[in-house]
Design a protein around this motif. Structure first.
Motif, PDB file in Angstrom:
ATOM      1  N   ALA A 126       0.829  -1.204   0.000  1.00 46.43           N
ATOM      2  CA  ALA A 126       0.000   0.000   0.000  1.00 46.43           C
ATOM      3  C   ALA A 126       0.867   1.259   0.000  1.00 46.43           C
ATOM      4  CB  ALA A 126      -0.928  -0.005   1.215  1.00 46.43           C
ATOM      5  N   ALA A 127       1.955   1.231   0.778  1.00 51.17           N
ATOM      6  CA  ALA A 127       2.833   2.400   0.842  1.00 51.17           C
ATOM      7  C   ALA A 127       3.498   2.675  -0.504  1.00 51.17           C
ATOM      8  CB  ALA A 127       3.896   2.181   1.917  1.00 51.17           C
ATOM      9  N   VAL A 128       3.949   1.621  -1.180  1.00 48.05           N
ATOM     10  CA  VAL A 128       4.578   1.796  -2.498  1.00 48.05           C
ATOM     11  C   VAL A 128       3.557   2.328  -3.502  1.00 48.05           C
ATOM     12  CG1 VAL A 128       5.671   0.608  -4.427  1.00 48.05           C
ATOM     13  CG2 VAL A 128       6.325   0.025  -2.089  1.00 48.05           C
ATOM     14  N   ALA A 129       2.334   1.783  -3.460  1.00 48.85           N
ATOM     15  CA  ALA A 129       1.292   2.230  -4.387  1.00 48.85           C
ATOM     16  C   ALA A 129       0.970   3.708  -4.177  1.00 48.85           C
ATOM     17  CB  ALA A 129       0.031   1.379  -4.209  1.00 48.85           C
ATOM     18  N   VAL A 130       0.855   4.122  -2.921  1.00 48.45           N
ATOM     19  CA  VAL A 130       0.564   5.530  -2.628  1.00 48.45           C
ATOM     20  C   VAL A 130       1.718   6.424  -3.090  1.00 48.45           C
ATOM     21  CG1 VAL A 130       0.253   7.210  -0.765  1.00 48.45           C
ATOM     22  CG2 VAL A 130      -0.990   5.045  -0.712  1.00 48.45           C
ATOM     23  N   ALA A 131       2.959   5.964  -2.862  1.00 51.03           N
ATOM     24  CA  ALA A 131       4.124   6.752  -3.283  1.00 51.03           C
ATOM     25  C   ALA A 131       4.160   6.916  -4.801  1.00 51.03           C
ATOM     26  CB  ALA A 131       5.410   6.088  -2.793  1.00 51.03           C
ATOM     27  N   VAL A 132       3.915   5.827  -5.536  1.00 47.61           N
ATOM     28  CA  VAL A 132       3.920   5.897  -7.001  1.00 47.61           C
ATOM     29  C   VAL A 132       2.839   6.853  -7.498  1.00 47.61           C
ATOM     30  CG1 VAL A 132       3.458   4.591  -9.107  1.00 47.61           C
ATOM     31  CG2 VAL A 132       4.936   3.617  -7.346  1.00 47.61           C
TER      32      VAL A 132
END
Length: 268
Positions: A126-132
């Motif tokens: 979830a954190a990677v998706a939000v960052a992208v």
């Protein structure tokens, strides 16, 4: 786009804001660990700080594949594999470093760490998706701002030249802009490539960019302005760089931003 810096490290204020965001995340994480997992405040706070700081640092370099990765032309399945591989690398690094630090600083939490790895994986995804998504939104905003600034400058133009006067020895040439294929920077001068030949004129690229008719001429590179009607084709030269082929047989270089502007003007 050239000039777009990492949104986290590009300025001191941006870095402070990013640190403040993750401080809030760590605080909320500590409360959840205390209330939901039964950890003491010391262990919960330590876990939240360590894993939040490590994850925050791991997400900073994600900007570069988002900004510079050439994934737009990939098939959907291949693009999904690429983003999945990126997320996997970030999560493995995050969990590995976090586990090592926590087991060294708070050895009594090792049993809990082993149990918690399973639910930390979707947290990392979830954190990677939000960052992208955040990085892509930043790129879109920067491009929109750049386009708005260009449009604003264009609206301020009242008169545009219909011809360019060039002195060649004792002879003066008046070249209609329709005969110009491209303008090339040459130190304190510019080279005017036209149907009549190549002429040298003491002027700046900015003057030509501001005064040649918009939608007829596009600045595709800091050193080149091309007439859209004279463009025969464009192909990729290397990453973030293109070759623009003119009907005169000449080829000029274009940046990624220049290529995008050329496509916009040509309606592609």
């Amino acid at each position: 786009m050239p000039g777009m810096e990492n949104p986290v490290t590009g300025s001191f204020i941006a870095t402070v804001r990013y640190a403040g965001l993750w401080a809030g995340v760590a605080a909320g994480h500590a409360v959840l660990l205390r209330a939901g997992c039964g950890l003491g405040w010391g262990d919960a706070t330590g876990d939240a700080l360590v894993f939040s700081i490590v994850l925050a640092l791991c997400l900073v370099p994600v900007w570069y594949p988002v900004r510079y990765g050439s994934m737009e032309g990939m098939p959907v399945a291949l693009r999904a594999v690429a983003w999945g591989a990126l997320a996997a690398v970030v999560i493995v690094v995050w969990l590995s470093v976090g586990y090592i630090l926590m087991s060294g600083l708070f050895p009594e939490t090792v049993p809990f760490l082993k149990r918690s790895m399973l639910w930390r994986v979707p947290e990392g995804v979830a954190a990677v998706a939000v960052a992208v998504l955040a990085y892509r939104l930043r790129i879109c905003k920067d491009r929109a701002r750049e386009l708005a600034e260009r449009c604003g400058r264009l609206e301020k133009r009242e008169a545009q030249v219909s011809s360019v006067t060039v002195k060649d020895n004792k002879r003066i040439h008046i070249i209609p802009v329709e005969e110009i294929s491209c303008i090339e920077a040459d130190g304190d001068y510019v080279k005017i490539h036209s149907l009549r030949g190549v002429f040298l004129k003491e002027a700046t690229m900015k003057w030509f960019a501001d005064n040649l008719p918009y939608k007829q001429f596009v600045r595709v590179h800091r050193s080149y302005i091309v007439q859209v009607a004279r463009v025969k084709g464009v192909d990729l030269y290397e990453k973030e760089s293109y070759n623009v082929h003119l009907d005169s047989g000449e080829t000029v270089r274009a940046t990624a931003a220049g290529y995008r502007l050329l496509r916009e003007v040509m309606g592609l």
